[in-house]
Design a protein around this motif. Structure first.
Motif, PDB file in Angstrom:
ATOM      1  N   ALA A 145     -28.513  23.737-103.976  1.00  0.00           N
ATOM      2  CA  ALA A 145     -29.853  23.180-103.756  1.00  0.00           C
ATOM      3  C   ALA A 145     -30.459  22.648-105.051  1.00  0.00           C
ATOM      4  N   GLY A 146     -30.055  23.227-106.192  1.00  0.00           N
ATOM      5  CA  GLY A 146     -30.633  22.821-107.470  1.00  0.00           C
ATOM      6  C   GLY A 146     -29.851  21.767-108.220  1.00  0.00           C
ATOM      7  N   ASP A 147     -28.778  21.246-107.621  1.00  0.00           N
ATOM      8  CA  ASP A 147     -27.936  20.288-108.341  1.00  0.00           C
ATOM      9  C   ASP A 147     -28.697  19.041-108.771  1.00  0.00           C
ATOM     10  N   SER A 148     -29.645  18.606-107.976  1.00  0.00           N
ATOM     11  CA  SER A 148     -30.387  17.376-108.288  1.00  0.00           C
ATOM     12  C   SER A 148     -31.303  17.520-109.498  1.00  0.00           C
ATOM     13  N   PHE A 149     -31.467  18.764-110.000  1.00  0.00           N
ATOM     14  CA  PHE A 149     -32.407  18.995-111.085  1.00  0.00           C
ATOM     15  C   PHE A 149     -31.732  19.503-112.367  1.00  0.00           C
ATOM     16  N   ARG A 150     -30.399  19.475-112.424  1.00  0.00           N
ATOM     17  CA  ARG A 150     -29.697  20.055-113.565  1.00  0.00           C
ATOM     18  C   ARG A 150     -30.003  19.309-114.858  1.00  0.00           C
ATOM     19  N   HIS A 151     -30.328  18.021-114.783  1.00  0.00           N
ATOM     20  CA  HIS A 151     -30.591  17.242-115.994  1.00  0.00           C
ATOM     21  C   HIS A 151     -31.951  17.568-116.616  1.00  0.00           C
ATOM     22  N   LEU A 152     -32.770  18.367-115.932  1.00  0.00           N
ATOM     23  CA  LEU A 152     -34.107  18.682-116.435  1.00  0.00           C
ATOM     24  C   LEU A 152     -34.118  19.862-117.402  1.00  0.00           C
ATOM     25  N   SER A 153     -32.987  20.516-117.604  1.00  0.00           N
ATOM     26  CA  SER A 153     -32.941  21.663-118.513  1.00  0.00           C
ATOM     27  C   SER A 153     -33.248  21.224-119.942  1.00  0.00           C
ATOM     28  N   ASP A 154     -34.024  22.035-120.632  1.00  0.00           N
ATOM     29  CA  ASP A 154     -34.463  21.716-121.995  1.00  0.00           C
ATOM     30  C   ASP A 154     -33.285  21.854-122.954  1.00  0.00           C
ATOM     31  N   LYS A 155     -32.952  20.780-123.670  1.00  0.00           N
ATOM     32  CA  LYS A 155     -31.808  20.773-124.588  1.00  0.00           C
ATOM     33  C   LYS A 155     -32.228  20.998-126.046  1.00  0.00           C
ATOM     34  N   SER A 156     -33.495  21.271-126.310  1.00  0.00           N
ATOM     35  CA  SER A 156     -33.974  21.375-127.688  1.00  0.00           C
ATOM     36  C   SER A 156     -33.480  22.649-128.353  1.00  0.00           C
ATOM     37  N   GLU A 157     -33.429  22.621-129.680  1.00  0.00           N
ATOM     38  CA  GLU A 157     -33.034  23.798-130.447  1.00  0.00           C
ATOM     39  C   GLU A 157     -34.053  24.914-130.279  1.00  0.00           C
ATOM     40  N   PHE A 158     -35.325  24.540-130.151  1.00  0.00           N
ATOM     41  CA  PHE A 158     -36.369  25.547-129.944  1.00  0.00           C
ATOM     42  C   PHE A 158     -36.124  26.321-128.648  1.00  0.00           C
ATOM     43  N   ALA A 159     -35.769  25.600-127.572  1.00  0.00           N
ATOM     44  CA  ALA A 159     -35.485  26.252-126.289  1.00  0.00           C
ATOM     45  C   ALA A 159     -34.303  27.193-126.421  1.00  0.00           C
ATOM     46  N   TRP A 160     -33.305  26.794-127.199  1.00  0.00           N
ATOM     47  CA  TRP A 160     -32.132  27.650-127.396  1.00  0.00           C
ATOM     48  C   TRP A 160     -32.520  28.949-128.104  1.00  0.00           C
ATOM     49  N   LYS A 161     -33.378  28.851-129.127  1.00  0.00           N
ATOM     50  CA  LYS A 161     -33.813  30.049-129.841  1.00  0.00           C
ATOM     51  C   LYS A 161     -34.625  30.969-128.931  1.00  0.00           C
ATOM     52  N   VAL A 162     -35.538  30.385-128.166  1.00  0.00           N
ATOM     53  CA  VAL A 162     -36.334  31.184-127.228  1.00  0.00           C
ATOM     54  C   VAL A 162     -35.432  31.852-126.201  1.00  0.00           C
ATOM     55  N   GLU A 163     -34.473  31.097-125.704  1.00  0.00           N
ATOM     56  CA  GLU A 163     -33.537  31.613-124.700  1.00  0.00           C
ATOM     57  C   GLU A 163     -32.828  32.865-125.193  1.00  0.00           C
ATOM     58  N   ARG A 164     -32.297  32.823-126.413  1.00  0.00           N
ATOM     59  CA  ARG A 164     -31.533  33.963-126.919  1.00  0.00           C
ATOM     60  C   ARG A 164     -32.384  35.208-127.042  1.00  0.00           C
ATOM     61  N   TRP A 165     -33.602  35.049-127.559  1.00  0.00           N
ATOM     62  CA  TRP A 165     -34.449  36.224-127.756  1.00  0.00           C
ATOM     63  C   TRP A 165     -35.002  36.758-126.442  1.00  0.00           C
ATOM     64  N   VAL A 166     -35.380  35.877-125.539  1.00  0.00           N
ATOM     65  CA  VAL A 166     -35.992  36.337-124.293  1.00  0.00           C
ATOM     66  C   VAL A 166     -34.965  37.018-123.395  1.00  0.00           C
ATOM     67  N   VAL A 167     -33.804  36.390-123.195  1.00  0.00           N
ATOM     68  CA  VAL A 167     -32.845  36.954-122.255  1.00  0.00           C
ATOM     69  C   VAL A 167     -32.293  38.279-122.760  1.00  0.00           C
ATOM     70  N   HIS A 168     -32.121  38.419-124.073  1.00  0.00           N
ATOM     71  CA  HIS A 168     -31.627  39.696-124.583  1.00  0.00           C
ATOM     72  C   HIS A 168     -32.722  40.752-124.632  1.00  0.00           C
ATOM     73  N   SER A 169     -33.971  40.336-124.726  1.00  0.00           N
ATOM     74  CA  SER A 169     -35.076  41.291-124.611  1.00  0.00           C
ATOM     75  C   SER A 169     -35.141  41.851-123.193  1.00  0.00           C
ATOM     76  N   VAL A 170     -34.920  40.986-122.204  1.00  0.00           N
ATOM     77  CA  VAL A 170     -34.870  41.448-120.813  1.00  0.00           C
ATOM     78  C   VAL A 170     -33.735  42.447-120.630  1.00  0.00           C
ATOM     79  N   LEU A 171     -32.597  42.177-121.256  1.00  0.00           N
ATOM     80  CA  LEU A 171     -31.457  43.093-121.166  1.00  0.00           C
ATOM     81  C   LEU A 171     -31.807  44.456-121.754  1.00  0.00           C
ATOM     82  N   VAL A 172     -32.466  44.475-122.910  1.00  0.00           N
ATOM     83  CA  VAL A 172     -32.881  45.737-123.515  1.00  0.00           C
ATOM     84  C   VAL A 172     -33.851  46.467-122.589  1.00  0.00           C
TER      85      VAL A 172
END
Length: 529
Positions: A278-305
């Motif tokens: 259902a989400g295939d039509s929106f895959r190009h909308l993902s944020d490719k910025s370096e800032f998004a990558w940094k936020v991603e790493r800290w947030v997802v691993h904080s959720v894991l903790v």
């Protein structure tokens, strides 16, 4: 009349209006949704079985007919023409309408199910009552808001899955993994748990259990009431409980080592299944910025903790200190958790230190200190577990992560943030499998930089926000914790630059020298390998 296009547009022309077949499909699908709306507003639909069948068949058939109109007369090959011209796929007006509508539905589903007709006493009404006949056929019980959600969820994956199959019919890998997620959603997530409920009686009861849902996605699986239900169900319940534990420590590490996290995130997981179909039509909308990558790493691993601390706290609440009453005492459990985490992070630090970024190394060490400190506080003080009651931790996690993040934001805002925002930023299962993939897996995406023409298709359609082109241009293997191995980057590449592989872990990450080649003897390199 000449068919020559004489303008100078480099991006092509805006997509033409949808064709007649797509219009008919849209009308049929909307008709099915109108039936659901009528039920939602308590319009009396006398024959609920008939109206429910008409609704679901219309929604499913509308999706199929629209997809047929979109792809049946086109040659094989991926067609992403005009995605930035369409309002629904370019964060336009329709995208915001769809996002707000889906978000509103999720909010009502999670927090105001009575508005959908759920009744704690007596018979259901409204939308939920419409699904009662199907629920009684499968499980013997009246429908709940989760049964309604599961039914619509499964219909969406099946319908849009067929759309996906038509669109990517030239690619065997995409066909196989799409069929896989359709199967696991229908059988393991929808039908089998309902059939298991039909086995329950006054003397035998099994809790609802989606077998493919592994901790920490099913963070509730080790609460006392569920453990008691598993044990009271005898050998079958105990086998399911042991299977859940084995999935964490044995099954998932082995499969991730051999195939990467794609075996789960792109082939089995229901969240990933909906995102890919259902989400295939929106895959190009993902944020490719370096800032998004940094936020991603800290947030997802904080959720894991968060989920590790919460689960540890919940299990500790129903363990005692008396070794004569408990074979697993609270002391042994907490010390065991601390020792396991210490050994795990020590091994990573010693053997994989150079493969981690500096901030990831210190972040992992910091999280370890926090978890061990919290365990130490409880063990030495005897006060309320982890300073916060375990039930408060669980309900907070369930509300913030299990409901708001994974449902309301993660799915409701596909048209705004892209189809994998939950998988990127919030899924603790993705975080665990990502660490295993980054450090221990055989999986990688190999690149042939000499063939790369820098078209950017791979990066544009990476739903996980990875700048694939940057790796391809340098001929580096792509080994990222966030990569779910969907294979779209390889499928959209016009030059065959990218290839998904499982091979030996030697030279898996630092492969740059192979392509640059100016300062390396390539024949010597080949002889060494």
């Amino acid at each position: 009349m000449s068919s020559i296009q004489r303008d100078l547009s480099l991006t092509g022309q805006p997509p033409a209006s949808i064709n007649s077949i797509q219009k008919i499909g849209t009308a049929i699908g909307v008709g099915g949704l109108i039936i659901l709306l009528l039920a939602l507003f308590n319009i009396n639909l006398l024959n609920k079985t008939l109206w429910l069948t008409l609704s679901l068949v219309s929604i499913f058939g509308g999706i199929l007919l629209f997809s047929y109109g979109a792809y049946a007369d086109k040659q094989e090959g991926i067609k992403n023409d005009g995605v930035w011209f369409k309002s629904i796929s370019s964060r336009g007006f329709l995208a915001w309408v769809a996002g707000l509508a889906l978000t509103g539905f999720y909010i009502v589903l999670y927090f105001k199910a009575d508005l959908l007709g759920l009744s704690a006493e007596g018979e259901n009404t409204g939308l939920i009552a419409l699904f009662d006949p199907l629920s009684k056929i499968l499980s013997g019980n009246p429908a709940s808001q989760w049964f309604v959600y599961g039914t619509l969820y499964t219909i969406a994956i099946l319908g849009f899955g067929i759309k996906f199959l038509w669109k990517y019919r030239h690619n065997r890998y995409e066909r196989l993994r799409t069929i896989s997620v359709m199967f696991f959603q229908t059988a393991f997530a929808f039908l089998i748990p309902e059939f298991m409920a039909r086995l329950n009686s006054d003397d035998f009861s099994l809790p609802y259990y989606d077998i493919k849902n592994v901790w920490p996605l099913n963070y509730y699986n080790f609460e006392q009431y569920r453990v008691d239900d598993f044990i009271s169900a005898g050998e079958i319940g105990l086998a399911l409980l042991l299977f859940g534990i084995a999935s964490i420590f044995v099954i998932t590490p082995i499969l991730t080592y051999k195939y990467g996290k794609r075996w789960y995130c792109s082939w089995v997981c229901g969240c990933g299944g909906l995102a890919e179909t259902a989400g295939d039509s929106f895959r190009h909308l993902s944020d490719k910025s370096e800032f998004a990558w940094k936020v991603e790493r800290w947030v997802v691993h904080s959720v894991l903790v968060f989920v590790v601390v919460m689960t540890t706290a919940v299990i500790s609440t129903y363990l005692g200190y008396d070794p004569d009453k408990y074979w697993l005492t609270k002391d042994i459990f907490l010390i065991g958790v601390g020792v396991f985490l210490t050994l795990l992070f020590t091994a990573i630090w010693i053997f994989k230190k150079e493969e981690l970024q500096k901030d990831a190394r210190y972040g992992a060490f910091g999280y370890l200190v926090i978890v061990l400190a919290l365990i130490g506080i409880h063990y030495t003080s005897g006060s309320t577990l982890f300073l916060i009651p375990a039930e408060t931790l669980r309900t907070s996690y369930g509300f913030l992560i299990g409901s708001i993040f994974s449902g309301v934001i993660g799915t409701g805002f596909y048209p705004i943030f892209g189809n994998r925002v939950w998988c990127r930023f919030g899924c603790p299962m993705a975080a665990i499998l990502g660490l295993q993939q980054r450090l221990f897996s055989k999986f990688r995406i190999t690149t042939n930089g000499g063939q790369c023409i820098s078209c950017g298709n791979c990066s544009s359609y990476c739903e996980m926000g990875i700048d694939v082109r940057a790796y391809a241009q340098k001929g580096e293997n792509i080994v990222r914790a966030s990569c779910v191995g969907c294979g779209i980057c390889s499928a959209v590449c016009p030059r065959g630059v990218l290839k998904l592989e499982n091979a030996a872990t030697d030279n898996r990450i630092n492969s740059r020298e192979v392509l640059l080649g100016n300062d390396v003897d390539l024949m010597d390199y080949l002889n060494q390998n």
